[in-house]
Design a protein around this motif. Structure first.
Motif, PDB file in Angstrom:
ATOM      1  N   ASP A   1      31.982  47.138  27.301  1.00 38.03           N
ATOM      2  CA  ASP A   1      33.240  46.458  27.618  1.00 38.03           C
ATOM      3  C   ASP A   1      34.175  47.481  28.255  1.00 38.03           C
ATOM      4  OD1 ASP A   1      35.637  45.100  27.725  1.00 38.03           O
ATOM      5  OD2 ASP A   1      35.422  44.186  25.746  1.00 38.03           O
ATOM      6  N   LEU A   2      34.391  47.354  29.553  1.00 35.35           N
ATOM      7  CA  LEU A   2      35.194  48.332  30.289  1.00 35.35           C
ATOM      8  C   LEU A   2      36.689  48.076  30.194  1.00 35.35           C
ATOM      9  CD1 LEU A   2      32.947  48.687  33.465  1.00 35.35           C
ATOM     10  CD2 LEU A   2      33.203  50.324  31.593  1.00 35.35           C
ATOM     11  N   ARG A   3      37.086  47.006  29.547  1.00 37.83           N
ATOM     12  CA  ARG A   3      38.519  46.751  29.373  1.00 37.83           C
ATOM     13  C   ARG A   3      39.160  47.788  28.455  1.00 37.83           C
ATOM     14  NH1 ARG A   3      38.244  40.677  27.345  1.00 37.83           N
ATOM     15  NH2 ARG A   3      36.524  41.669  26.208  1.00 37.83           N
ATOM     16  N   GLN A   4      38.333  48.437  27.639  1.00 37.28           N
ATOM     17  CA  GLN A   4      38.853  49.423  26.691  1.00 37.28           C
ATOM     18  C   GLN A   4      38.769  50.851  27.233  1.00 37.28           C
ATOM     19  OE1 GLN A   4      40.177  47.910  24.102  1.00 37.28           O
ATOM     20  NE2 GLN A   4      39.327  45.980  24.870  1.00 37.28           N
ATOM     21  N   ALA A   5      38.417  51.005  28.504  1.00 33.74           N
ATOM     22  CA  ALA A   5      38.172  52.333  29.070  1.00 33.74           C
ATOM     23  C   ALA A   5      39.401  53.237  28.976  1.00 33.74           C
ATOM     24  CB  ALA A   5      37.740  52.202  30.525  1.00 33.74           C
ATOM     25  N   ASP A   6      39.153  54.524  28.700  1.00 35.37           N
ATOM     26  CA  ASP A   6      40.248  55.490  28.675  1.00 35.37           C
ATOM     27  C   ASP A   6      40.649  55.845  30.109  1.00 35.37           C
ATOM     28  OD1 ASP A   6      38.249  57.180  29.602  1.00 35.37           O
ATOM     29  OD2 ASP A   6      38.136  58.375  27.771  1.00 35.37           O
ATOM     30  N   LEU A   7      41.678  56.659  30.252  1.00 35.73           N
ATOM     31  CA  LEU A   7      42.217  56.959  31.582  1.00 35.73           C
ATOM     32  C   LEU A   7      41.199  57.654  32.475  1.00 35.73           C
ATOM     33  CD1 LEU A   7      45.866  58.084  30.695  1.00 35.73           C
ATOM     34  CD2 LEU A   7      45.116  55.929  31.724  1.00 35.73           C
ATOM     35  N   ALA A   8      40.411  58.562  31.893  1.00 32.98           N
ATOM     36  CA  ALA A   8      39.417  59.276  32.692  1.00 32.98           C
ATOM     37  C   ALA A   8      38.350  58.316  33.223  1.00 32.98           C
ATOM     38  CB  ALA A   8      38.769  60.384  31.862  1.00 32.98           C
TER      39      ALA A   8
ATOM     40  N   TYR B   1      40.555  34.519  30.849  1.00 33.42           N
ATOM     41  CA  TYR B   1      39.274  34.459  31.561  1.00 33.42           C
ATOM     42  C   TYR B   1      38.606  35.824  31.476  1.00 33.42           C
ATOM     43  CZ  TYR B   1      35.911  34.089  35.432  1.00 33.42           C
ATOM     44  OH  TYR B   1      34.762  34.091  36.196  1.00 33.42           O
ATOM     45  N   THR B   2      37.414  35.872  30.896  1.00 32.74           N
ATOM     46  CA  THR B   2      36.669  37.117  30.718  1.00 32.74           C
ATOM     47  C   THR B   2      35.347  37.019  31.460  1.00 32.74           C
ATOM     48  OG1 THR B   2      37.654  37.432  28.534  1.00 32.74           O
ATOM     49  CG2 THR B   2      35.666  38.701  29.030  1.00 32.74           C
ATOM     50  N   THR B   3      34.967  38.104  32.144  1.00 28.97           N
ATOM     51  CA  THR B   3      33.754  38.068  32.953  1.00 28.97           C
ATOM     52  C   THR B   3      32.714  39.063  32.461  1.00 28.97           C
ATOM     53  OG1 THR B   3      34.682  39.675  34.527  1.00 28.97           O
ATOM     54  CG2 THR B   3      35.036  37.348  34.990  1.00 28.97           C
TER      55      THR B   3
ATOM     56  N   ILE C   1      35.984  49.314  38.021  1.00 33.00           N
ATOM     57  CA  ILE C   1      37.157  48.903  37.247  1.00 33.00           C
ATOM     58  C   ILE C   1      38.334  48.756  38.201  1.00 33.00           C
ATOM     59  CG2 ILE C   1      38.742  49.498  35.380  1.00 33.00           C
ATOM     60  CD1 ILE C   1      36.569  51.272  34.198  1.00 33.00           C
ATOM     61  N   PRO C   2      38.927  47.570  38.319  1.00 35.27           N
ATOM     62  CA  PRO C   2      38.500  46.335  37.656  1.00 35.27           C
ATOM     63  C   PRO C   2      37.496  45.575  38.523  1.00 35.27           C
ATOM     64  CG  PRO C   2      40.569  45.951  38.776  1.00 35.27           C
ATOM     65  CD  PRO C   2      40.205  47.395  39.033  1.00 35.27           C
ATOM     66  N   SER C   3      36.529  44.981  37.906  1.00 35.22           N
ATOM     67  CA  SER C   3      35.626  44.046  38.593  1.00 35.22           C
ATOM     68  C   SER C   3      35.202  43.027  37.549  1.00 35.22           C
ATOM     69  CB  SER C   3      34.436  44.770  39.226  1.00 35.22           C
ATOM     70  OG  SER C   3      33.664  45.454  38.260  1.00 35.22           O
ATOM     71  N   HIS C   4      34.097  43.310  36.850  1.00 35.64           N
ATOM     72  CA  HIS C   4      33.736  42.499  35.689  1.00 35.64           C
ATOM     73  C   HIS C   4      34.221  43.219  34.431  1.00 35.64           C
ATOM     74  CE1 HIS C   4      30.793  41.243  38.789  1.00 35.64           C
ATOM     75  NE2 HIS C   4      31.015  40.051  38.273  1.00 35.64           N
TER      76      HIS C   4
ATOM     77  N   GLU D   1      38.272  40.072  39.571  1.00 34.27           N
ATOM     78  CA  GLU D   1      39.176  41.041  40.193  1.00 34.27           C
ATOM     79  C   GLU D   1      38.607  41.476  41.537  1.00 34.27           C
ATOM     80  OE1 GLU D   1      42.017  41.879  38.995  1.00 34.27           O
ATOM     81  OE2 GLU D   1      41.941  41.369  36.865  1.00 34.27           O
ATOM     82  N   LEU D   2      39.351  41.241  42.612  1.00 34.97           N
ATOM     83  CA  LEU D   2      38.925  41.622  43.950  1.00 34.97           C
ATOM     84  C   LEU D   2      39.632  42.893  44.392  1.00 34.97           C
ATOM     85  CD1 LEU D   2      39.045  38.165  45.763  1.00 34.97           C
ATOM     86  CD2 LEU D   2      36.999  39.438  45.128  1.00 34.97           C
ATOM     87  N   PRO D   3      38.950  43.747  45.159  1.00 37.67           N
ATOM     88  CA  PRO D   3      39.652  44.895  45.738  1.00 37.67           C
ATOM     89  C   PRO D   3      40.819  44.414  46.594  1.00 37.67           C
ATOM     90  CG  PRO D   3      37.278  45.106  46.026  1.00 37.67           C
ATOM     91  CD  PRO D   3      37.529  43.719  45.522  1.00 37.67           C
ATOM     92  N   GLU D   4      41.888  45.167  46.591  1.00 36.80           N
ATOM     93  CA  GLU D   4      43.084  44.762  47.328  1.00 36.80           C
ATOM     94  C   GLU D   4      42.786  44.533  48.801  1.00 36.80           C
ATOM     95  OE1 GLU D   4      47.712  46.282  48.065  1.00 36.80           O
ATOM     96  OE2 GLU D   4      46.282  47.523  46.958  1.00 36.80           O
ATOM     97  N   ARG D   5      41.923  45.385  49.386  1.00 34.38           N
ATOM     98  CA  ARG D   5      41.617  45.256  50.811  1.00 34.38           C
ATOM     99  C   ARG D   5      40.916  43.933  51.112  1.00 34.38           C
ATOM    100  NH1 ARG D   5      36.147  46.284  51.198  1.00 34.38           N
ATOM    101  NH2 ARG D   5      35.235  47.536  49.522  1.00 34.38           N
ATOM    102  N   VAL D   6      40.164  43.418  50.145  1.00 36.11           N
ATOM    103  CA  VAL D   6      39.451  42.155  50.333  1.00 36.11           C
ATOM    104  C   VAL D   6      40.405  40.977  50.168  1.00 36.11           C
ATOM    105  CG1 VAL D   6      37.619  40.674  49.430  1.00 36.11           C
ATOM    106  CG2 VAL D   6      37.247  43.142  49.623  1.00 36.11           C
TER     107      VAL D   6
END
Length: 466
Positions: free
Chosen positions: A403-410, A343-345, A445-448, A318-323
């Motif tokens: 695993d940050l895919r499960q992160a809550d909104l905060a 694809y999982t990183t 988030i998102p990155s790896h 996942e790349l930052p939009e500006r990049v």
């Protein structure tokens, strides 16, 4: 975020050694969101007791990767023990527990072929396969070698093959030699023409000089002269598929012709040692190598389940939009476009320690000369406010993954803030390390998808000989 060139050193935007460190994101935004994120991470992390995770410590990771078709395993530096050891052990568990049978490395095609033949056929002497067949010196380590040796033992014990592929394109001499060897059996004249055309490149390789050294010795207008002949041979090989495809070495020679062309194309504006035309060296240009590696991986692996060993910034999905908007891409971003959630990183971060890395100023540096130097010990730190390693050090355990895919909104809100990630390639300039957020910061988030943290890192066990 660091915008790597095909050499993983130069940058799209210039750096200046007297540049003061800038905040990677507004400090007030980080301060406001860090407490809630720290609480969530503490309650969802898996602590690691040693550098070699136990089966129990690996279980949550294996469960989270079970549905992934391709797993990108990064490393924030090329010279630390912790990331290489973690990856080495993770790949073994994936092979043992989930029957994964394909491993892809950020190494050149010819090196991947040599490793594949050693692991599956026992071809070659173990140390020479690693030291003399094109594996980058950063991975002439106990951590990397033990994985290769273990995979060979697994194949011998079980009779089940483990396919290995190299997807990089920085050794065109080895690629062209592979094509020549095949052509000698089917078209002697074509083989002789190819050998004559690339005689200087082949001689450089035989003398132990690198592709980069050869590039710097060329004239500024030599790109087409070198790229077009191998394209012609590639077309010849394709046109003769019906006639030659069943012959030994055909498939590998087709791949070799492709990667040889990719090597020239990836370095198109770097022929010769004169002044570079920076207007042509755009983000899209610097992305060529990564796009080629993604293409090579997808073609080699197909629908098979596999894992990828590469640097954090290559596996990054996942790349930052500006990049992304300025035309930059990574190997992982290209894979993500095709494979999406399949694809999982896994990325890495750290706070301080010592690593193996070549050090040099990033301006007016003869990189070909640097390639020939030893890889010394270098102390590094990422312990200032705004460094991801500094924040993770405040979370709690000295070593963990989450695993940050499960992160809550905060936590997602916290993750949108950019942090310096302390990513280091094969060459390092400490004067300009983590000072410019345009180049070296990225949202968490998102990155790896999964991040492994080590508060202290130590050097990889690189092979040193007299």
């Amino acid at each position: 975020m660091v915008l790597l060139t095909t050499l993983a050193t130069a940058l799209v935007f210039p750096k200046f050694s007297d540049e003061p460190r800038k905040e990677p994101s507004p400090k007030a935004a980080r301060d406001a969101t860090e407490p809630a994120a720290a609480d969530w991470i503490r309650s969802h992390l898996t602590e690691l007791s040693t550098d070699v995770p136990t089966e129990t410590e690996f279980e949550p990771l294996l469960r989270s990767l079970a549905s992934s078709q391709l797993i990108g395993l990064g490393e924030s530096t090329h010279g630390d023990h912790q990331s290489q050891e973690f990856k080495s052990q993770a790949i073994r568990r994936l092979i043992l527990d989930q029957k994964l049978d394909t491993v892809v490395f950020e190494i050149n095609r010819s090196a991947g072929q040599a490793l594949d033949e050693y692991v599956n056929l026992g071809k070659g002497e173990f140390s020479e396969v690693i030291r003399k067949k094109g594996v980058f010196k950063i991975w002439h380590t106990d951590e990397f070698a033990s994985l290769i040796g273990w995979m060979r033992g697994y194949v011998v014990q079980t009779g089940q093959p483990i396919r290995i592929y190299g997807i990089d394109c920085q050794m065109p001499a080895k690629d062209i030699s592979t094509v020549i060897d095949f052509l000698k059996s089917v078209d002697q004249q074509a083989a002789e023409r190819l050998e004559s055309t690339y005689s200087s490149l082949l001689e450089f390789d035989k003398s132990g000089k690198t592709y980069l050294a050869w590039l710097e010795a060329q004239g500024g207008g030599d790109y087409s002269k070198n790229a077009e002949p191998v394209q012609t041979i590639s077309k010849l090989l394709t046109s003769k598929k019906d006639e030659w495809s069943k012959l030994p070495g055909y498939d590998e020679s087709v791949y070799a012709a492709e990667t040889a062309y990719q090597a020239f194309n990836s370095f198109e504006y770097e022929f010769g040692n004169g002044k570079r035309n920076m207007l042509k060296m755009t983000p899209a240009y610097y992305s060529r190598r990564d796009k080629f590696m993604a293409q090579n991986l997808l073609r080699r692996v197909g629908q098979k389940r596999a894992c990828l060993w590469a640097h954090d910034l290559h596996v990054l999905g996942e790349l930052p939009e500006r990049v992304a908007k300025i035309g930059f891409s990574t190997l992982g971003a290209e894979l993500k476009k095709t494979l999406k959630s399949a694809y999982t990183t896994v990325g890495f971060t750290w706070t301080s320690g010592t690593i193996r890395v070549k050090t040099a100023a990033n301006t007016s540096t003869n990189l070909a000369a640097v390639q020939q130097t030893a890889i010394p010990l270098t102390s590094v730190t990422a312990n200032q406010n705004g460094d991801l390693g500094e924040f993770f050090a405040r979370v709690g355990p000295a070593n963990f993954y989450v695993d940050l895919r499960q992160a809550d909104l905060a936590t997602q809100k916290w993750g949108a803030n950019a942090y310096y990630r302390a990513s280091i390639g094969w060459i390092f300039d400490p004067k300009v390390f983590m000072v410019n957020p345009i180049q070296e910061s990225i949202p968490t988030i998102p990155s790896h998808d999964i991040i492994v943290f080590n508060k202290r890192i130590s050097p990889s066990s690189i092979w040193i000989y007299p």
